[in-house]
Motif scaffolding. Structure first.
Motif, PDB file in Angstrom:
ATOM      1  N   LEU A  95      49.775  42.568  34.521  1.00 28.83           N
ATOM      2  CA  LEU A  95      49.194  42.152  35.800  1.00 28.83           C
ATOM      3  C   LEU A  95      48.375  43.336  36.270  1.00 28.83           C
ATOM      4  O   LEU A  95      48.926  44.400  36.549  1.00 28.83           O
ATOM      5  CB  LEU A  95      50.293  41.825  36.818  1.00 28.83           C
ATOM      6  CG  LEU A  95      49.862  41.771  38.283  1.00 28.83           C
ATOM      7  CD1 LEU A  95      48.827  40.682  38.511  1.00 28.83           C
ATOM      8  CD2 LEU A  95      51.056  41.535  39.189  1.00 28.83           C
ATOM      9  N   HIS A  96      47.081  43.158  36.350  1.00 35.13           N
ATOM     10  CA  HIS A  96      46.240  44.262  36.781  1.00 35.13           C
ATOM     11  C   HIS A  96      46.046  44.201  38.293  1.00 35.13           C
ATOM     12  O   HIS A  96      45.577  43.207  38.827  1.00 35.13           O
ATOM     13  CB  HIS A  96      44.892  44.204  36.050  1.00 35.13           C
ATOM     14  CG  HIS A  96      43.923  45.255  36.516  1.00 35.13           C
ATOM     15  ND1 HIS A  96      44.306  46.550  36.782  1.00 35.13           N
ATOM     16  CD2 HIS A  96      42.598  45.190  36.778  1.00 35.13           C
ATOM     17  CE1 HIS A  96      43.254  47.233  37.185  1.00 35.13           C
ATOM     18  NE2 HIS A  96      42.214  46.439  37.203  1.00 35.13           N
ATOM     19  N   ASP A  97      46.436  45.282  38.946  1.00 43.62           N
ATOM     20  CA  ASP A  97      46.445  45.336  40.402  1.00 43.62           C
ATOM     21  C   ASP A  97      45.044  45.407  40.977  1.00 43.62           C
ATOM     22  O   ASP A  97      44.267  46.286  40.622  1.00 43.62           O
ATOM     23  CB  ASP A  97      47.234  46.586  40.825  1.00 43.62           C
ATOM     24  CG  ASP A  97      47.475  46.635  42.327  1.00 43.62           C
ATOM     25  OD1 ASP A  97      47.644  45.551  42.921  1.00 43.62           O
ATOM     26  OD2 ASP A  97      47.499  47.740  42.891  1.00 43.62           O
ATOM     27  N   GLY A  98      44.731  44.491  41.855  1.00 42.27           N
ATOM     28  CA  GLY A  98      43.492  44.590  42.616  1.00 42.27           C
ATOM     29  C   GLY A  98      43.709  45.650  43.682  1.00 42.27           C
ATOM     30  O   GLY A  98      44.677  45.589  44.431  1.00 42.27           O
ATOM     31  N   PRO A  99      42.838  46.655  43.747  1.00 45.02           N
ATOM     32  CA  PRO A  99      43.112  47.785  44.643  1.00 45.02           C
ATOM     33  C   PRO A  99      42.873  47.433  46.106  1.00 45.02           C
ATOM     34  O   PRO A  99      41.781  47.025  46.467  1.00 45.02           O
ATOM     35  CB  PRO A  99      42.107  48.832  44.164  1.00 45.02           C
ATOM     36  CG  PRO A  99      40.970  48.040  43.604  1.00 45.02           C
ATOM     37  CD  PRO A  99      41.574  46.798  43.017  1.00 45.02           C
TER      38      PRO A  99
ATOM     39  N   LEU B 283      38.305  48.193  33.062  1.00 45.28           N
ATOM     40  CA  LEU B 283      37.889  49.143  32.023  1.00 45.28           C
ATOM     41  C   LEU B 283      38.591  50.478  32.222  1.00 45.28           C
ATOM     42  O   LEU B 283      39.181  51.040  31.309  1.00 45.28           O
ATOM     43  CB  LEU B 283      36.378  49.318  32.122  1.00 45.28           C
ATOM     44  CG  LEU B 283      35.711  50.289  31.174  1.00 45.28           C
ATOM     45  CD1 LEU B 283      35.822  49.784  29.750  1.00 45.28           C
ATOM     46  CD2 LEU B 283      34.247  50.449  31.550  1.00 45.28           C
ATOM     47  N   ALA B 284      38.535  50.942  33.477  1.00 42.78           N
ATOM     48  CA  ALA B 284      39.085  52.268  33.768  1.00 42.78           C
ATOM     49  C   ALA B 284      40.605  52.262  33.689  1.00 42.78           C
ATOM     50  O   ALA B 284      41.206  53.271  33.371  1.00 42.78           O
ATOM     51  CB  ALA B 284      38.632  52.721  35.149  1.00 42.78           C
TER      52      ALA B 284
ATOM     53  N   GLY C 270      41.918  44.755  25.405  1.00 45.63           N
ATOM     54  CA  GLY C 270      41.957  43.320  25.579  1.00 45.63           C
ATOM     55  C   GLY C 270      42.078  42.959  27.031  1.00 45.63           C
ATOM     56  O   GLY C 270      42.090  43.823  27.907  1.00 45.63           O
ATOM     57  N   GLN C 271      42.141  41.669  27.277  1.00 53.46           N
ATOM     58  CA  GLN C 271      42.125  41.212  28.651  1.00 53.46           C
ATOM     59  C   GLN C 271      43.473  41.440  29.331  1.00 53.46           C
ATOM     60  O   GLN C 271      44.517  41.421  28.679  1.00 53.46           O
ATOM     61  CB  GLN C 271      41.804  39.718  28.674  1.00 53.46           C
ATOM     62  CG  GLN C 271      40.426  39.391  28.154  1.00 53.46           C
ATOM     63  CD  GLN C 271      40.362  37.970  27.668  1.00 53.46           C
ATOM     64  OE1 GLN C 271      41.064  37.584  26.734  1.00 53.46           O
ATOM     65  NE2 GLN C 271      39.508  37.183  28.282  1.00 53.46           N
ATOM     66  N   ALA C 272      43.428  41.588  30.641  1.00 46.79           N
ATOM     67  CA  ALA C 272      44.666  41.577  31.414  1.00 46.79           C
ATOM     68  C   ALA C 272      45.184  40.142  31.390  1.00 46.79           C
ATOM     69  O   ALA C 272      44.408  39.189  31.291  1.00 46.79           O
ATOM     70  CB  ALA C 272      44.392  42.012  32.841  1.00 46.79           C
TER      71      ALA C 272
ATOM     72  N   PRO D 213      37.624  39.579  32.175  1.00 46.22           N
ATOM     73  CA  PRO D 213      38.625  40.645  32.033  1.00 46.22           C
ATOM     74  C   PRO D 213      40.054  40.139  32.199  1.00 46.22           C
ATOM     75  O   PRO D 213      40.982  40.904  32.042  1.00 46.22           O
ATOM     76  CB  PRO D 213      38.267  41.615  33.157  1.00 46.22           C
ATOM     77  CG  PRO D 213      37.649  40.760  34.198  1.00 46.22           C
ATOM     78  CD  PRO D 213      36.940  39.648  33.476  1.00 46.22           C
ATOM     79  N   TYR D 214      40.224  38.864  32.560  1.00 47.76           N
ATOM     80  CA  TYR D 214      41.581  38.325  32.791  1.00 47.76           C
ATOM     81  C   TYR D 214      41.713  36.959  32.118  1.00 47.76           C
ATOM     82  O   TYR D 214      40.746  36.237  31.962  1.00 47.76           O
ATOM     83  CB  TYR D 214      41.880  38.205  34.286  1.00 47.76           C
ATOM     84  CG  TYR D 214      40.703  37.732  35.114  1.00 47.76           C
ATOM     85  CD1 TYR D 214      40.377  36.388  35.211  1.00 47.76           C
ATOM     86  CD2 TYR D 214      39.890  38.649  35.798  1.00 47.76           C
ATOM     87  CE1 TYR D 214      39.294  35.959  35.974  1.00 47.76           C
ATOM     88  CE2 TYR D 214      38.804  38.241  36.557  1.00 47.76           C
ATOM     89  CZ  TYR D 214      38.517  36.887  36.638  1.00 47.76           C
ATOM     90  OH  TYR D 214      37.439  36.470  37.374  1.00 47.76           O
ATOM     91  N   LYS D 215      42.943  36.675  31.709  1.00 44.66           N
ATOM     92  CA  LYS D 215      43.214  35.376  31.093  1.00 44.66           C
ATOM     93  C   LYS D 215      43.581  34.338  32.137  1.00 44.66           C
ATOM     94  O   LYS D 215      43.233  33.175  32.026  1.00 44.66           O
ATOM     95  CB  LYS D 215      44.375  35.495  30.097  1.00 44.66           C
ATOM     96  CG  LYS D 215      44.071  36.363  28.893  1.00 44.66           C
ATOM     97  CD  LYS D 215      45.303  36.495  28.006  1.00 44.66           C
ATOM     98  CE  LYS D 215      45.106  37.600  26.985  1.00 44.66           C
ATOM     99  NZ  LYS D 215      46.406  38.068  26.444  1.00 44.66           N
TER     100      LYS D 215
END
Length: 948
Positions: A54-58, A541-542, A552-554, A583-585
């Motif tokens: 789970l990629h955190d939205g800042p 990316l970062a 790969g994708q989050a 960038p996300y599935k």
RNA sequence: GGGCCUGUAGCUCAGUUGGUUAGAGCAUGCGCUUGAUAAGCGCAGGGUCAUAGGUUCGAGUCCUAUCAGGCCCA
């Protein structure tokens, strides 16, 4: 006597407190987690497990954590915890969005005239302060993550990634330069953001101008009439916009000054208003006028050419949906270099962006009128009106009292002025971006339509800002002032930035960059920054790639619905541009927090990201409307998460999040917490009674095998498997309110009012090691264990606290969810119990009626007779034997055939039982009085007491 | 004004492809219990499924309009 028998009972024993006192207890658990590095332990324990990112939205590092932010963070944490317990390695790396106007604005407001480097220094200080505040508040909510190594968009390494990504865009030819109108302060000689604009009342010239048509059916015979309060923008006029859907008419009017007859084109709806304002009067049509051809739909006017009133060029009539009938003539003067709508519609028609005004607000040569060059535009208004009057183009000149934007700093009226900006070419990206949209699983599904629409309609992305607090836009300028965008230079800037930070860009004397790049002499740089949406748009990316080492994708992005146009979109576009994919599935959205009573929005501060236009309450024009004023009022409400955590505890706040369907607006109010506290107490007391009843149970010694379970034991284990399956499915689908309701129902009904109530007799009164008591303890142990695990993502504190009381020794958060165990699933058992519950309800009603008639005080004093007509049912009941009395919690139950003339197939009759009350178990039993040693006990109790 | 959504008991939610008197928990009222006790148990009341039309033998479920609310645009 009775008290001595009470001492022979096995009453529940536990130190697990009934009163939660979360406000005091939760910090202790936080400390325990901190000391044992629970997050590190969890990651280590899942070393080889499949990954779920789970990629955190800042969130924007500005202010306290409000309920909307808390909602978002708790949802993310619930996802991470539940995925972890479902067997995934689910790292969580929190981040903060640090650059942007709201912070810079705060800094600049405090102290004026700061150098760019100083503004940036103070902005960073402010951002870091709020990062600390928010980190503390997020942790307090029980959110697990790598809090000591968050990703910050202000970190040099991160900024370098942003620059490298930008360099790749440049390399792909996606970046170009063009003019675009912005708010411009001639006093401060700078571009302004919406938030830096103050609206003040003033009088402005309001003029009606006639543009003589030179093509179309009325060429040379009529003029189209516009109305404007900014005569100074007329030298930049390139078009007149009409609304395609409205009616227009060419009619003959009498000019009040000259008496001449003039044919004018304007909107039907505004012709009367025009006459009232200007003194023009409508003339009767003459034979010369062709009345039938005088009426037009807006669309019919498109393409007509008119003569500019004082310049030797022509303009054309175009269509614009934004044209209203509020004021003016329904024909709008368009200067693409001096207004946003003008600019947008102008682009659609391929008009140039003419803006013949310099930094000081003085006309340049480009304005085409030699005598105006060098004049301050607002001073030129009278001269322009004079020119119009002398050429006969002026229909009327008046004044209008209105609110007009002014510079918050220099107080001068602002102008809309086109300046050079950088853009990302959307048309080149759009087809791929739209395809990428359909590769994502959108939750809820309508999210797909939302983002598809925004991507489909998004104009080219303006990525430059005339701001200071951001990542520098790495463009250089040659001696002639022409911009130079080179990927190799940008990469080298990135290298310098990674080492020294971005301040070296903004210090005009700093030579680090010039030296590193060996720039040709005369090469300069400017202070433009990149749109902050670029910053956060490359976080995948970062972070995902560089920091987590995940290629790969989050798996998932999770934000509020406003991010369809915000972060979801900017991330998608950047990823499509650089990687050719989303960038996300999966992309999950939740609604905004609204007041539970009024259903109105709670706070404007719920935004996860910094949208400069939304960062401050709207002021000026929009604030004049009642709706905007209302918004401003709610803005001030103290709705910080800290406030409610201090009042109710984090687990209750989290229970709020779990209780609602977050895909819609999320209702929130003080009263909700009263109810949630009730639910919380029920959950807690259920855990407590299970602990209390298993106090003398040792898993290794006392476990009873399922074959020896009694009927109720088998049933609750069967129910548990359903609950486990439902909760696991609901967690997997991110439908946490289904988990909440399922667990609540299970605790309140199946456990509390049925299973625990039914088994009280055997738990309290049987010998401690009676087989059926041990069977129930075995079951209760399993139920407790499963309940703790299923509850852990929702209430991490309470489940951990309870878990620690059950001698497990480790953290519940290291465990897996229970698996549905097919051995305990019995087809038809549920239906059988439903049948019994139906009878139970009949009995309760009968007892209730008897109680009202004072025949019996409670159910245990009654002799209950079930009259059952159905033979099959009678057989099923008979098969349960003594367990039936136990199930109904009765002393004296008899079953007979259906009564004569009964209204229903099954009826209940009831009278006081003839049995005496056992002093120990309180049931009325046949044997009471027959036990020689214990005349007041039943046989079971006498036996137990004798054995002690 | 446009796009995407939402609207079932006081509150939070269920209501499967349209098919019997619309369900649950909490809250409320009335009782019981005092051996989960700042707890536990039972019973009861409470919904013209936002409103108005329509399709259908039949609509909370499908269609249209209106009203209210949310996000994003304008």
């Amino acid at each position: 006597m009775s008290t001595s028998y009470k001492d022979t009972l096995n009453l529940p024993r536990t130190d697990f407190p009934m009163k939660a006192n979360l406000v005091a207890r939760e910090p202790e658990l936080l400390k325990y987690w901190e000391e044992t590095d629970i997050y590190g332990q969890i990651q280590a324990a899942r070393e080889d497990a499949p990954l779920f990112v789970l990629h955190d939205g800042p969130p924007f590092a500005n202010g306290d954590v409000h309920m909307g932010t808390a909602l978002n963070k708790i949802l993310k944490d619930t996802v991470v915890k539940s995925k972890t317990m479902a067997g995934f390695k689910a790292p969580y790396l929190p981040g903060w969005d640090c650059h942007g106007l709201p912070i810079e604005f705060k800094v600049v407001k405090q102290d004026r005239g700061l150098s760019p480097v100083e503004v940036r220094r103070r902005s960073e200080e402010l951002a870091r302060k709020f990062i600390d505040v928010q980190r503390r508040q997020f942790k307090r909510l029980g959110v697990f993550g790598d809090w000591e190594h968050p990703y910050l968009t202000l970190a040099p390494a991160y900024e370098a990634e942003v620059l490298r990504a930008f360099g790749r865009l440049v390399d792909k030819g996606l970046v170009y330069q063009s003019k675009k109108p912005v708010y411009w302060s001639t006093g401060a000689r700078t571009a302004l953001a919406e938030a830096e604009v103050e609206y003040q009342e003033e009088d402005a010239p309001a003029i009606y101008v006639k543009f003589l048509l030179s093509s179309g059916p009325l060429a040379g015979k009529a003029s189209i009439v516009i109305w404007t309060t900014t005569p100074w923008t007329l030298p930049a006029n390139l078009a007149v916009a009409v609304n395609p859907g409205f009616g227009y008419r060419a009619q003959a009017y009498q000019n009040p000054h000259t008496g001449a007859r003039e044919t004018l084109v304007l909107a039907n709806a505004l012709a009367e208003e025009f006459c009232r304002a200007t003194g023009y009067t409508l003339e009767a049509p003459t034979d010369a006028d062709d009345d039938r051809s005088g009426a037009f739909l807006g669309t019919e006017l498109e393409g007509w050419i008119y003569q500019h009133p004082f310049l030797g060029r022509e303009g054309r009539v175009i269509l614009g949906e934004f044209v209203t009938m509020d004021a003016g003539t329904g024909c709008v003067h368009i200067a693409p270099g001096h207004g946003n709508e003008d600019y947008v519609v102008g682009r659609r028609y391929g008009l140039p962006v003419l803006s013949p005004v310099d930094d000081d607000g003085r006309y340049t040569e480009e304005c085409g009128v030699p005598e105006l060059v060098g004049q301050y535009v607002f001073d030129a208004n009278p001269r322009i009106i004079e020119m119009l009057r002398s050429s006969g183009a002026l229909a009327f000149a008046g004044t209008l009292h209105h609110t007009y934007p002014h510079c918050w700093r220099s107080k001068v009226p602002i102008i809309f002025r086109a300046v050079e900006q950088f853009f990302i070419r959307m048309d080149d990206l759009r087809p791929e971006a739209l395809r990428a949209v359909d590769d994502v699983r959108w939750l809820p599904p309508w999210g797909r339509n939302r983002i598809y629409g925004t991507v489909e309609n998004r104009p080219d992305w303006c990525i430059s800002r005339q701001r200071t607090w951001g990542v520098p836009l790495p463009a250089f300028y040659d001696e002639a002032g022409q911009p130079i965008l080179r990927r190799d230079w940008i990469d080298q800037v990135a290298d310098v930035v990674a080492e020294h930070g971005t301040n070296v860009w903004f210090d005009p004397l700093d030579q680090t960059i010039a030296n590193a790049l060996k720039l040709p002499p005369g090469t300069t740089r400017r202070n433009d920054t990149l749109d902050v949406w670029i910053d956060s748009g490359v976080s995948w990316l970062a972070v995902t790639d560089k920091m987590l080492g995940v290629t790969g994708q989050a798996d998932l992005y999770l934000e509020a619905t406003d991010q369809h146009r915000g972060w979801f979109q900017s991330s998608l576009i950047m990823s499509v541009a650089l990687e050719g994919r989303s960038p996300y599935k999966e992309c999950l959205t939740h609604g905004f927090v609204v007041d539970a009573v009024t259903r109105k929005k709670e706070s404007k501060s719920d935004q996860t990201h910094n949208d400069p236009s939304a960062a401050a309450p709207a002021e000026g024009q929009t604030a004049a409307t009642p709706k905007a004023k209302e918004k401003e009022k709610t803005y001030a409400k103290p709705r910080t998460a800290e406030h409610f955590v201090a009042l109710h505890g984090a687990d209750v706040v989290r229970l709020w999040v779990a209780s609602v369907n977050h895909t819609d607006e999320v209702p929130f109010g003080e009263q909700m917490f009263t109810r949630l506290s009730e639910t919380y107490r029920r959950l807690r007391n259920t855990l407590r009674i299970l602990l209390g009843n298993t106090a003398d149970f040792d898993l290794a010694q006392h476990t009873v095998s399922p074959e020896e379970f009694t009927f109720v034991d088998r049933w609750i284990m069967h129910r548990l498997q359903e609950v486990v399956a439902t909760c696991r499915e609901a967690y997997a689908a991110f439908e946490f309110h289904r988990v909440y309701h399922t667990l609540n129902q299970f605790c309140a009904v199946d456990l509390s009012s049925l299973y625990v109530d039914i088994t009280k007799d055997r738990m309290y009164c049987d010998r401690p090691d009676s087989p059926r008591r041990r069977a129930t303890q075995t079951v209760m142990h399993h139920v407790f264990d499963a309940l703790c695990r299923l509850l852990a993502p929702l209430c991490p504190f309470t489940s951990e606290e309870a878990w620690n009381y059950s001698n497990h020794g480790t953290s519940v958060h290291l465990e897996l969810f229970p698996a549905r165990d097919e051995r305990h699933v019995e087809i038809g058992l549920g239906a059988g119990v439903d049948e019994l519950l139906g009878l139970r309800a009949l009995i309760s009603q009968a007892v209730e009626a008897a109680r009202q008639e004072k025949k019996v005080g409670n159910a245990l004093e009654a002799e209950v007779t079930l009259h059952v007509a159905d033979e099959g049912l009678r057989a099923r009941l008979a098969a349960l034997d003594a367990e039936l009395e136990e199930f109904f919690i009765l002393s004296d139950l008899k079953i007979t055939e259906g009564a004569e003339g009964a209204e229903a197939p099954t009826t209940v009759s009831l009278r006081p039982t003839s049995y005496k009350r056992c002093e120990r178990c309180w049931r009325h039993r046949f044997a009471v009085g027959t036990m020689a040693d214990h005349p007041t006990l039943c046989e079971r109790c006498a036996d137990v007491v004798a054995g002690q």
